[in-house]
Design a protein around this motif. Structure first.
Motif, PDB file in Angstrom:
ATOM      1  N   ILE B  43      43.079 -34.207 -19.561  1.00  0.00           N
ATOM      2  CA  ILE B  43      42.300 -35.285 -18.961  1.00  0.00           C
ATOM      3  C   ILE B  43      43.060 -36.608 -19.060  1.00  0.00           C
ATOM      4  O   ILE B  43      43.080 -37.405 -18.132  1.00  0.00           O
ATOM      5  N   ARG B  44      43.742 -36.810 -20.183  1.00  0.00           N
ATOM      6  CA  ARG B  44      44.371 -38.110 -20.409  1.00  0.00           C
ATOM      7  C   ARG B  44      45.680 -38.250 -19.631  1.00  0.00           C
ATOM      8  O   ARG B  44      45.939 -39.277 -19.014  1.00  0.00           O
ATOM      9  N   TYR B  45      46.527 -37.203 -19.690  1.00  0.00           N
ATOM     10  CA  TYR B  45      47.866 -37.341 -19.116  1.00  0.00           C
ATOM     11  C   TYR B  45      48.080 -36.513 -17.852  1.00  0.00           C
ATOM     12  O   TYR B  45      49.177 -36.490 -17.317  1.00  0.00           O
ATOM     13  N   GLY B  46      46.995 -35.800 -17.397  1.00  0.00           N
ATOM     14  CA  GLY B  46      47.170 -34.891 -16.259  1.00  0.00           C
ATOM     15  C   GLY B  46      47.716 -35.578 -15.033  1.00  0.00           C
ATOM     16  O   GLY B  46      48.680 -35.120 -14.418  1.00  0.00           O
ATOM     17  N   VAL B  47      47.111 -36.720 -14.656  1.00  0.00           N
ATOM     18  CA  VAL B  47      47.529 -37.383 -13.424  1.00  0.00           C
ATOM     19  C   VAL B  47      48.947 -37.929 -13.556  1.00  0.00           C
ATOM     20  O   VAL B  47      49.772 -37.796 -12.651  1.00  0.00           O
ATOM     21  N   SER B  48      49.263 -38.506 -14.715  1.00  0.00           N
ATOM     22  CA  SER B  48      50.595 -39.117 -14.830  1.00  0.00           C
ATOM     23  C   SER B  48      51.681 -38.050 -14.950  1.00  0.00           C
ATOM     24  O   SER B  48      52.821 -38.294 -14.556  1.00  0.00           O
ATOM     25  N   GLU B  49      51.343 -36.872 -15.468  1.00  0.00           N
ATOM     26  CA  GLU B  49      52.376 -35.839 -15.621  1.00  0.00           C
ATOM     27  C   GLU B  49      52.611 -35.044 -14.347  1.00  0.00           C
ATOM     28  O   GLU B  49      53.740 -34.668 -14.046  1.00  0.00           O
ATOM     29  N   THR B  50      51.516 -34.734 -13.613  1.00  0.00           N
ATOM     30  CA  THR B  50      51.680 -33.865 -12.440  1.00  0.00           C
ATOM     31  C   THR B  50      51.530 -34.607 -11.119  1.00  0.00           C
ATOM     32  O   THR B  50      51.830 -34.041 -10.080  1.00  0.00           O
ATOM     33  N   ALA B  52      48.916 -35.065  -9.542  1.00  0.00           N
ATOM     34  CA  ALA B  52      47.854 -34.450  -8.745  1.00  0.00           C
ATOM     35  C   ALA B  52      46.530 -35.091  -9.134  1.00  0.00           C
ATOM     36  O   ALA B  52      46.173 -35.126 -10.301  1.00  0.00           O
ATOM     37  N   LEU B  53      45.799 -35.628  -8.116  1.00  0.00           N
ATOM     38  CA  LEU B  53      44.528 -36.283  -8.430  1.00  0.00           C
ATOM     39  C   LEU B  53      43.461 -35.267  -8.813  1.00  0.00           C
ATOM     40  O   LEU B  53      42.568 -35.557  -9.590  1.00  0.00           O
ATOM     41  N   ASN B  54      43.529 -34.059  -8.232  1.00  0.00           N
ATOM     42  CA  ASN B  54      42.560 -33.015  -8.551  1.00  0.00           C
ATOM     43  C   ASN B  54      43.024 -32.299  -9.815  1.00  0.00           C
ATOM     44  O   ASN B  54      43.909 -31.456  -9.778  1.00  0.00           O
ATOM     45  N   LEU B  55      42.369 -32.655 -10.938  1.00  0.00           N
ATOM     46  CA  LEU B  55      42.835 -32.109 -12.213  1.00  0.00           C
ATOM     47  C   LEU B  55      42.652 -30.608 -12.299  1.00  0.00           C
ATOM     48  O   LEU B  55      43.420 -29.920 -12.965  1.00  0.00           O
ATOM     49  N   VAL B  56      41.603 -30.084 -11.601  1.00  0.00           N
ATOM     50  CA  VAL B  56      41.377 -28.635 -11.656  1.00  0.00           C
ATOM     51  C   VAL B  56      42.589 -27.906 -11.099  1.00  0.00           C
ATOM     52  O   VAL B  56      43.095 -26.951 -11.691  1.00  0.00           O
ATOM     53  N   SER B  57      43.091 -28.397  -9.947  1.00  0.00           N
ATOM     54  CA  SER B  57      44.234 -27.683  -9.376  1.00  0.00           C
ATOM     55  C   SER B  57      45.504 -28.002 -10.147  1.00  0.00           C
ATOM     56  O   SER B  57      46.421 -27.179 -10.175  1.00  0.00           O
ATOM     57  N   ALA B  58      45.553 -29.150 -10.835  1.00  0.00           N
ATOM     58  CA  ALA B  58      46.702 -29.416 -11.704  1.00  0.00           C
ATOM     59  C   ALA B  58      46.756 -28.402 -12.838  1.00  0.00           C
ATOM     60  O   ALA B  58      47.815 -27.883 -13.174  1.00  0.00           O
ATOM     61  N   VAL B  59      45.568 -28.099 -13.425  1.00  0.00           N
ATOM     62  CA  VAL B  59      45.546 -27.112 -14.509  1.00  0.00           C
ATOM     63  C   VAL B  59      45.851 -25.725 -13.973  1.00  0.00           C
ATOM     64  O   VAL B  59      46.627 -24.965 -14.552  1.00  0.00           O
ATOM     65  N   LEU B  60      45.230 -25.390 -12.818  1.00  0.00           N
ATOM     66  CA  LEU B  60      45.375 -24.023 -12.289  1.00  0.00           C
ATOM     67  C   LEU B  60      46.799 -23.728 -11.861  1.00  0.00           C
ATOM     68  O   LEU B  60      47.303 -22.634 -12.083  1.00  0.00           O
ATOM     69  N   LEU B  61      47.450 -24.698 -11.209  1.00  0.00           N
ATOM     70  CA  LEU B  61      48.734 -24.395 -10.582  1.00  0.00           C
ATOM     71  C   LEU B  61      49.927 -24.962 -11.327  1.00  0.00           C
ATOM     72  O   LEU B  61      51.052 -24.560 -11.067  1.00  0.00           O
ATOM     73  N   ASP B  62      49.698 -25.907 -12.237  1.00  0.00           N
ATOM     74  CA  ASP B  62      50.847 -26.463 -12.954  1.00  0.00           C
ATOM     75  C   ASP B  62      50.868 -26.005 -14.413  1.00  0.00           C
ATOM     76  O   ASP B  62      51.720 -25.224 -14.814  1.00  0.00           O
ATOM     77  N   TYR B  63      49.853 -26.440 -15.186  1.00  0.00           N
ATOM     78  CA  TYR B  63      49.856 -26.083 -16.608  1.00  0.00           C
ATOM     79  C   TYR B  63      49.667 -24.584 -16.809  1.00  0.00           C
ATOM     80  O   TYR B  63      50.248 -23.983 -17.703  1.00  0.00           O
ATOM     81  N   ARG B  64      48.785 -23.989 -16.002  1.00  0.00           N
ATOM     82  CA  ARG B  64      48.440 -22.585 -16.205  1.00  0.00           C
ATOM     83  C   ARG B  64      48.806 -21.755 -14.977  1.00  0.00           C
ATOM     84  O   ARG B  64      48.075 -20.852 -14.593  1.00  0.00           O
ATOM     85  N   SER B  65      49.944 -22.050 -14.353  1.00  0.00           N
ATOM     86  CA  SER B  65      50.265 -21.347 -13.112  1.00  0.00           C
ATOM     87  C   SER B  65      50.556 -19.882 -13.359  1.00  0.00           C
ATOM     88  O   SER B  65      50.384 -19.052 -12.464  1.00  0.00           O
ATOM     89  N   PHE B  66      50.953 -19.530 -14.570  1.00  0.00           N
ATOM     90  CA  PHE B  66      51.217 -18.125 -14.868  1.00  0.00           C
ATOM     91  C   PHE B  66      49.914 -17.318 -14.782  1.00  0.00           C
ATOM     92  O   PHE B  66      49.910 -16.192 -14.277  1.00  0.00           O
ATOM     93  N   ASP B  67      48.791 -17.916 -15.234  1.00  0.00           N
ATOM     94  CA  ASP B  67      47.493 -17.239 -15.118  1.00  0.00           C
ATOM     95  C   ASP B  67      47.118 -17.051 -13.661  1.00  0.00           C
ATOM     96  O   ASP B  67      46.537 -16.032 -13.280  1.00  0.00           O
ATOM     97  N   THR B  68      47.435 -18.073 -12.822  1.00  0.00           N
ATOM     98  CA  THR B  68      47.125 -17.958 -11.404  1.00  0.00           C
ATOM     99  C   THR B  68      47.922 -16.831 -10.762  1.00  0.00           C
ATOM    100  O   THR B  68      47.414 -16.118  -9.894  1.00  0.00           O
ATOM    101  N   PHE B 197      59.734 -32.492  -6.038  1.00  0.00           N
ATOM    102  CA  PHE B 197      59.457 -33.893  -5.723  1.00  0.00           C
ATOM    103  C   PHE B 197      58.097 -34.302  -6.264  1.00  0.00           C
ATOM    104  O   PHE B 197      57.083 -33.712  -5.910  1.00  0.00           O
ATOM    105  N   LYS B 198      58.072 -35.315  -7.129  1.00  0.00           N
ATOM    106  CA  LYS B 198      56.813 -35.688  -7.763  1.00  0.00           C
ATOM    107  C   LYS B 198      55.981 -36.630  -6.883  1.00  0.00           C
ATOM    108  O   LYS B 198      54.806 -36.423  -6.681  1.00  0.00           O
ATOM    109  N   GLY B 199      56.607 -37.634  -6.332  1.00  0.00           N
ATOM    110  CA  GLY B 199      55.862 -38.577  -5.494  1.00  0.00           C
ATOM    111  C   GLY B 199      54.896 -39.401  -6.306  1.00  0.00           C
ATOM    112  O   GLY B 199      54.876 -39.342  -7.534  1.00  0.00           O
TER     113      GLY B 199
END
Lengths: 80, 237
Positions: B43-50, B52-68, B197-199
């Motif tokens: 919640i704290r660093y999700g937007v600045s690290e990825t 992505a404004l949608n934190l759910v998809s940041a978790v699903l596809l970035d932090y936990r992309s292996f689960d996806t 590319f982060k953007g």
């Protein structure tokens, strides 16, 4: 006001689930099940889980209904 | 006691035992402190690290992309199981269509309906939704065509082979995107660390490989669901 609407939604949810089991006729049951999905979608969006609500709406009301209706009509064709 | 009553008693005992096991299981389940810290971090660093404004998809596809990737494999397994079970008989080409009124009405709104899945997939990292939701919607829209006009119309345009190849190639594409991280030297399915590319947060082209993975997952889910539908239509036996 919010709590009352939420409570009504929950009552609708439970009664739709009960009706889906108790109603006569398979197709009617499937349609009632999609009513259940729509009310579950509303509950999710009340709880601010928009992602889950979207998935529930798409799968529950759209996809499952299509699959169930196909399966039921196929089973009917076979028993005839 | 009658035989029926005894059987019912046995079921009741079994039900009570299962209930106890479930309640005890959830009570014993370790709610570790580290899990809470992880969600705090997202919640704290999700937007600045990825980015992505949608934190759910940041978790699903970035932090936990292996689960996806695992979830995508589950859909793949489901499609395979349905194909094996319904393998007998050819695909039935029925010419039954819905009424003229329904066909004309849907033909007019059909192109507009496609805007929804395209928007949901392309904005998956910005607004609620993502590849899975958009993919299911695309699948439903494709199924709608064969319900409305009959499979005799839709099968020549969208064959089962084409759907299967779409699914295989998007599964491969997912893994190849993950392997880009390995080639770069930062680990399987690493996003920003692998040089994507982060953007800046809020842009359409931002958040590394999230839009790319959304498109891939969308294609995969749509192809899988439509091929399950086609398999259900097989004449069987």
């Amino acid at each position: 006001m919010f709590n009352f609407a939420y409570f009504l939604l929950l009552v609708l949810l439970v009664s739709a689930a009960a009706a889906a089991v108790l109603v006569r006729g398979m197709i009617t049951s499937v349609i009632v099940l999609s009513v259940f999905s729509v009310s579950l979608t509303l509950v999710f969006s009340f709880l601010q889980a928009v992602d889950v609500a979207m998935a529930e709406a798409v799968i529950g009301a759209g996809l499952l209904t299509a699959f169930f209706v196909t399966a039921i009509s196929r089973a009917r064709r076979k028993t005839k | 006691m009658s035989r029926k009553g005894k059987r019912r008693q046995r079921w009741i005992v079994l039900g009570v035992l299962i209930c106890c096991a479930l309640v005890l299981g959830t009570a014993i389940l370790p709610m570790s402190v580290s899990a809470e810290r992880v969600s705090d971090h997202y919640i704290r660093y999700g937007v600045s690290e990825t980015a992505a404004l949608n934190l759910v998809s940041a978790v699903l596809l970035d932090y936990r992309s292996f689960d996806t990737l695992g979830e995508a494999t589950v859909i793949f397994a489901a499609v395979s199981a349905v194909s094996v079970l319904m393998s007998g008989g050819g695909l039935s080409r029925n010419r039954r269509t819905l009424s003229n009124l329904a066909r004309c009405a849907v033909a007019n709104i059909y192109p507009v309906l496609w805007l929804f899945p395209l928007y949901v997939i392309l904005h998956g990292h910005l607004s609620p939704g993502g590849g899975f939701h958009g993919g299911v919607t695309m699948g439903v829209l494709l199924i709608m065509i064969s319900v409305l006009y009959g499979t005799a119309f839709s099968l020549p345009k969208l064959s089962l082979t084409a759907l299967s190849y779409t699914e295989y190639s998007s599964a491969l594409a997912f893994i190849l995107v993950g392997l880009a991280g390995v080639v770069h030297g930062s680990g399987f399915l690493s996003n920003i660390g692998a040089g994507f590319f982060k953007g800046s947060p809020g842009d359409l082209v931002s958040a590394g490989f999230l839009p790319l993975l959304n498109v891939i997952i969308g294609f995969k889910v749509a192809a899988g669901l439509v091929s399950i539908y086609y398999q259900l239509l097989r004449s069987g036996d």
